[in-house]
Design an enzyme around this catalytic site. Structure first.
Site, mmCIF file in Angstrom:
data_model
loop_
_atom_site.group_PDB
_atom_site.id
_atom_site.type_symbol
_atom_site.label_atom_id
_atom_site.label_comp_id
_atom_site.label_asym_id
_atom_site.label_seq_id
_atom_site.Cartn_x
_atom_site.Cartn_y
_atom_site.Cartn_z
ATOM 1 N N HIS A 59 -12.212 -10.742 13.905
ATOM 2 C CA HIS A 59 -12.787 -10.037 15.051
ATOM 3 C C HIS A 59 -13.972 -9.193 14.618
ATOM 4 O O HIS A 59 -14.178 -8.918 13.442
ATOM 5 C CB HIS A 59 -11.738 -9.158 15.722
ATOM 6 C CG HIS A 59 -11.278 -8.013 14.858
ATOM 7 N ND1 HIS A 59 -10.418 -8.185 13.801
ATOM 8 C CD2 HIS A 59 -11.576 -6.690 14.886
ATOM 9 C CE1 HIS A 59 -10.201 -7.021 13.216
ATOM 10 N NE2 HIS A 59 -10.899 -6.087 13.847
ATOM 11 N N ASP B 25 -15.426 -5.436 15.745
ATOM 12 C CA ASP B 25 -14.947 -4.284 16.517
ATOM 13 C C ASP B 25 -15.782 -4.116 17.784
ATOM 14 O O ASP B 25 -17.015 -4.139 17.734
ATOM 15 C CB ASP B 25 -15.002 -3.012 15.672
ATOM 16 C CG ASP B 25 -14.042 -3.073 14.495
ATOM 17 O OD1 ASP B 25 -13.022 -3.781 14.599
ATOM 18 O OD2 ASP B 25 -14.317 -2.411 13.464
ATOM 19 N N HIS C 219 -14.320 -9.466 10.636
ATOM 20 C CA HIS C 219 -13.416 -9.083 9.549
ATOM 21 C C HIS C 219 -11.985 -9.421 9.918
ATOM 22 O O HIS C 219 -11.661 -9.629 11.096
ATOM 23 C CB HIS C 219 -13.583 -7.611 9.176
ATOM 24 C CG HIS C 219 -13.442 -6.655 10.313
ATOM 25 N ND1 HIS C 219 -14.445 -6.436 11.231
ATOM 26 C CD2 HIS C 219 -12.414 -5.868 10.708
ATOM 27 C CE1 HIS C 219 -14.033 -5.546 12.131
ATOM 28 N NE2 HIS C 219 -12.804 -5.191 11.840
ATOM 29 N N ARG D 201 -10.478 5.527 9.615
ATOM 30 C CA ARG D 201 -11.673 4.796 10.075
ATOM 31 C C ARG D 201 -12.403 5.561 11.164
ATOM 32 O O ARG D 201 -11.779 6.220 12.003
ATOM 33 C CB ARG D 201 -11.293 3.401 10.550
ATOM 34 C CG ARG D 201 -11.117 3.220 12.023
ATOM 35 C CD ARG D 201 -10.410 1.933 12.327
ATOM 36 N NE ARG D 201 -11.268 0.879 12.819
ATOM 37 C CZ ARG D 201 -11.616 0.715 14.088
ATOM 38 N NH1 ARG D 201 -11.235 1.563 14.990
ATOM 39 N NH2 ARG D 201 -12.353 -0.310 14.451
HETATM 40 C C1 OGA Z 1 -10.660 -2.030 11.527
HETATM 41 C C2 OGA Z 1 -9.925 -3.174 10.982
HETATM 42 C C3 OGA Z 1 -9.263 -3.945 8.815
HETATM 43 C C4 OGA Z 1 -8.341 -3.529 7.725
HETATM 44 O O1 OGA Z 1 -10.537 -0.938 10.971
HETATM 45 O O2 OGA Z 1 -11.400 -2.220 12.500
HETATM 46 O O3 OGA Z 1 -9.943 -4.236 11.539
HETATM 47 O O4 OGA Z 1 -8.396 -4.162 6.660
HETATM 48 N N1 OGA Z 1 -9.344 -2.965 9.794
HETATM 49 O O5 OGA Z 1 -7.572 -2.584 7.919
HETATM 50 MN MN MN Z 2 -11.450 -4.165 13.168
#
Ligand code: OGA
Ligand code: MN
Length: 296
Positions: free
Chosen positions: A103, A105, A261, A276
């Protein structure tokens, strides 16, 4: 990679990812260092930093150098009490990992956030890697016939394609139901072009996500499904990827416009805890005179 004055840069794979060194994110960085980091981000889609012992506040302060942060809404992720933009991804015995899907974000939003910055607070000894995909390299890897076919087509992206699925059922439990429902109501299905020109680099890239993209507009349903299935497999080819192995205090900063990702869910029941923030607009890119934009 071209030479930078303030930072060192080590590419991860030919098309995506770079580890940036000689930077201490706990200090106030000068404008040139920030511009160089942004430059590498544009060229590589995702940049990584190692061994950064920083507080959530320092993490947010660093992110703010690139643009305004989105205020975190508690729904799919937790939110830190004292830094309102900081989301927390916690996976442990009770909460198995569930971000193991490709995906970008915010692709389900009208205005997706430009960047996301993820920081490893507590990571498993092995596993819990994150895979990043260059949607520019994936576009370049299409045949000319497919590029022509996709030109001008748009697709619908729907928050509920993923978040209404069994994989996300636990988000809708108890008092979180109302928060998830507010997210749903704030994010009705949106259209985005399938091929976009990156606003900073000028490179063409695909823009779709198996988790959120439901159908191509203006083509027959079966054709839409089969073309999307082809593209979903195409963007998942290892040739367009890099894989980041987290250590405690590592950081990844990615450009959501040109990358996907996938959080590899191979470590349960071990604990993985990440902080994050997301950055709404690319203020540096908007005002940048980066040389690489012209080269691309
Ligand atoms: C995000 C996500 C990936 C991870 O933070 O948007 O998809 O490896 N994380 O935690
Ligand atoms: Mn993500």
């Amino acid at each position: 990679m071209e030479d930078y004055e303030k930072i060192t840069v080590a590419p991860v794979t030919p098309c995506v990812g770079a580890v940036i060194g000689d930077v201490d994110l706990s200090t106030a960085l000068d404008d040139q260092t920030i511009a160089e980091i942004h430059d590498v981000l544009m060229a590589r889609h995702v940049v990584f930093f190692r061994d950064q012992a920083i507080s959530p506040q320092q993490h947010a302060d660093f992110a703010r150098r690139f643009g305004p942060l989105r205020k975190a809404q508690r729904a799919a992720f937790e939110v830190l009490d004292d830094v309102s933009e900081m989301q927390v991804l916690i996976n442990d015995r009770e909460r198995p990992p569930n971000v193991n899907h490709y995906h970008s974000d915010g692709i389900f939003r009208t205005n997706p956030e430009f960047g996301s910055i993820l920081y490893g607070v507590d990571v498993p000894v092995a596993g819990g890697d994150t895979i990043f995909v260059s949607l520019a390299a994936a576009y370049d890897g299409l045949s000319n016939g497919m590029k022509d076919y996709l030109e001008g087509l748009s697709a619908v992206n729907d928050f509920m394609k993923l978040h209404g699925s069994p994989a996300k059922a636990r988000s809708w439990k108890g008092d979180n139901f109302a928060r998830m429902d507010a997210m749903r109501q704030d994010n009705p299905p949106v259209e985005h072009p399938l091929v976009r020109v990156h606003p900073v680099t000028g490179r063409k890239h695909l823009y779709l996500s198996e988790s959120f993209t439901t159908h191509i507009i203006g083509v027959d349903a079966e054709e839409s499904q089969r073309v999307l299935d082809f593209l979903f497999r195409h963007v998942a080819k290892p040739e367009y990827q890099c894989r980041f192995m987290w250590r405690r205090h590592s950081m990844a900063f990615w450009d959501n416009r040109a990358s996907l990702h996938y959080a590899v869910a191979d470590y349960w029941p071990e604990t993985r805890r990440m902080n994050r923030v997301t950055i709404v607009t690319d203020d540096i890119g908007a005002s940048s005179v980066t040389t690489l934009s012209r080269q691309a």
